[in-house]
Design an enzyme around this catalytic site. Structure first.
Site, PDB file in Angstrom:
ATOM      1  NE  ARG A   1     -11.948   2.159  13.939  1.00  0.00           N
ATOM      2  CZ  ARG A   1     -12.445   2.586  15.180  1.00  0.00           C
ATOM      3  NH1 ARG A   1     -13.494   3.103  15.335  1.00  0.00           N
ATOM      4  NH2 ARG A   1     -11.366   2.706  16.216  1.00  0.00           N
TER       5      ARG A   1
ATOM      6  NE  ARG B   1       4.459  12.521  11.653  1.00  0.00           N
ATOM      7  CZ  ARG B   1       3.771  11.462  11.604  1.00  0.00           C
ATOM      8  NH1 ARG B   1       3.427  10.904  12.818  1.00  0.00           N
ATOM      9  NH2 ARG B   1       3.179  10.918  10.419  1.00  0.00           N
TER      10      ARG B   1
ATOM     11  CG  HIS C   1       3.424   5.186  16.720  1.00  0.00           C
ATOM     12  ND1 HIS C   1       4.032   6.310  16.376  1.00  0.00           N
ATOM     13  CD2 HIS C   1       2.883   4.914  15.623  1.00  0.00           C
ATOM     14  CE1 HIS C   1       3.731   6.768  15.300  1.00  0.00           C
ATOM     15  NE2 HIS C   1       2.852   6.080  14.744  1.00  0.00           N
TER      16      HIS C   1
ATOM     17  N   GLY D   1       4.193   0.722   2.160  1.00  0.00           N
ATOM     18  CA  GLY D   1       5.009  -0.383   1.705  1.00  0.00           C
ATOM     19  C   GLY D   1       5.558  -0.047   0.202  1.00  0.00           C
TER      20      GLY D   1
ATOM     21  NE  ARG E   1     -10.100   0.311  20.988  1.00  0.00           N
ATOM     22  CZ  ARG E   1      -9.110  -0.782  21.585  1.00  0.00           C
ATOM     23  NH1 ARG E   1      -7.874  -0.761  20.878  1.00  0.00           N
ATOM     24  NH2 ARG E   1      -9.351  -1.550  22.493  1.00  0.00           N
TER      25      ARG E   1
ATOM     26  N   GLY F   1       0.818  -1.126   0.007  1.00  0.00           N
ATOM     27  CA  GLY F   1      -0.049   0.115   0.014  1.00  0.00           C
ATOM     28  C   GLY F   1       0.953   1.275  -0.076  1.00  0.00           C
TER      29      GLY F   1
END
Ligand code: NAD
Length: 312
Positions: free
Chosen positions: A83, A152, A176, A13, A89, A10
């Protein structure tokens, strides 16, 4: 030269495969994805960029995970589902757990000497799952998150001070997610701690923006999440392994008493080289830094307990 297998073709990747091909760090990069034609098509497209970008890396694609990871020196796990409407979840966690566990069984069998770099979220929990399913030593299963969170923070510090990002280093520990632990005392511009360069208000603002860094991109993109920086950060970890660079960087690793924690995977500074983690580096933390790291560890531990039951 080496072989890298990237599971999940995706956004993260495929971008990672392209960065690795351009970086000339591996002779083969194999993309693995369940969608028929997708890894093959993206791999061929990248090979056709080779003549222009001057790389000979054999980028290939397959739908067969076992064949794709066979003999890999490094496996990067980026496969996962986002999702979907109607999914809660827990449904999502179960799906991603199945995906990670299935892929890691193939890695255990076909790439028993590989270093595994986990990217799939929830990162700390999935790193723990990969460690459990492969049974690899903790040195060879590391999660990518701290490099991204620190990158970041480095970008935000550079923007605030109007300095080159090259001169900025930053250290972000913990899980994370929104409990991550930016450490201004260990964040510097050419060796000068940012606590000497910026007022407390600006440092708080940068730390908060770092914690919300993933969400900021999701809100802008509307569909999907960040991938240029995540892919580049993953590539840095792959390169540290393949070139035995010995980078000191924050990564998610199983702790065995360091920072007062065990039976948990958490972001801490490590030295990364050819066999994976050479060393977990224990920083001296203030009492308040220890307290927020502990809070972050508690939240990761909750996630691990959820999947421990599901894994059996
Ligand atoms: P994406 O939806 O673009 O790609 C995921 C890919 O995985 C899809 O192509 C899908 O077909 C594939 N896939 C699903 N099941 C598979 C399986 N069993 N085997 C092989 N491939 C399979 O998502 P993305 O933006 O590339 O993100 C990938 C993952 O990385 C997500 O879990 C995301 O949350 C995570 N992520 C983590 C970080 C980090 O800092 N650790 C940063 C960004 C993204």
């Amino acid at each position: 030269m080496a072989k890298v297998a990237v599971i999940g073709g995706g956004n993260v990747g495929a971008t990672l495969a392209h960065v690795l091909a351009q970086g000339d760090v591996a002779s083969t990069v194999t993309l693995v994805d369940v969608v028929e034609g997708l890894p093959q098509g993206k791999a061929l497209d990248m090979r056709e960029a080779g003549p222009i970008q001057d790389f000979d890396c054999a980028v290939t694609g397959t739908n067969d995970a076992a064949a794709g990871v066979a003999g890999a020196d490094v496996v990067v796990m980026t496969a996962g589902l986002a999702r979907k409407p109607g999914m809660d979840r827990m449904d999502l966690l179960k799906k991603n757990l199945d995906i990670v566990a299935g892929a890691m069984r193939a890695v255990k069998e076909k790439a028993p000497d590989a270093v595994v770099v986990m990217v799939t979220n929830p990162l700390d929990v999935m790193t723990w799952v990969a460690l459990r399913v492969t049974g690899f030593p903790r040195e060879r299963v590391v999660g990518m998150a701290g490099v991204l969170d620190s990158a970041r923070m480095r970008a935000f510090i550079a923007m605030e001070l109007g300095v080159s990002v090259v001169d900025v280093s930053a250290m972000v520990l913990g899980g994370h997610g929104d409990t991550m632990v930016p450490l201004p005392r260990y964040s510097t511009v050419n060796g000068v701690p940012i606590t000497e360069l910026l007022p407390a208000e600006a440092i708080d603002r940068i730390s908060n923006r770092t914690r919300a860094g993933g969400a900021e991109i999701v809100n802008l993109l509307k569909t999907g999440s960040a991938y240029y920086a995540p892919a580049t950060c993953s590539a840095q970890m792959v390169e540290a392994v393949l070139k035995d660079r010995g980078h000191l960087l924050p990564a998610c690793v199983a702790l065995e008493g360091e920072y007062g924690e065990r039976d948990i995977c958490l972001g801490v500074p490590v030295i990364l080289g050819s066999r994976g983690v050479r060393k977990v580096v224990e920083l001296r933390l203030t009492e308040s830094e220890k307290a927020i790291l502990k809070k972050s560890a508690d939240s990761v531990r909750k996630g691990i307990e959820e999947v421990r039951g599901l894994l059996g």
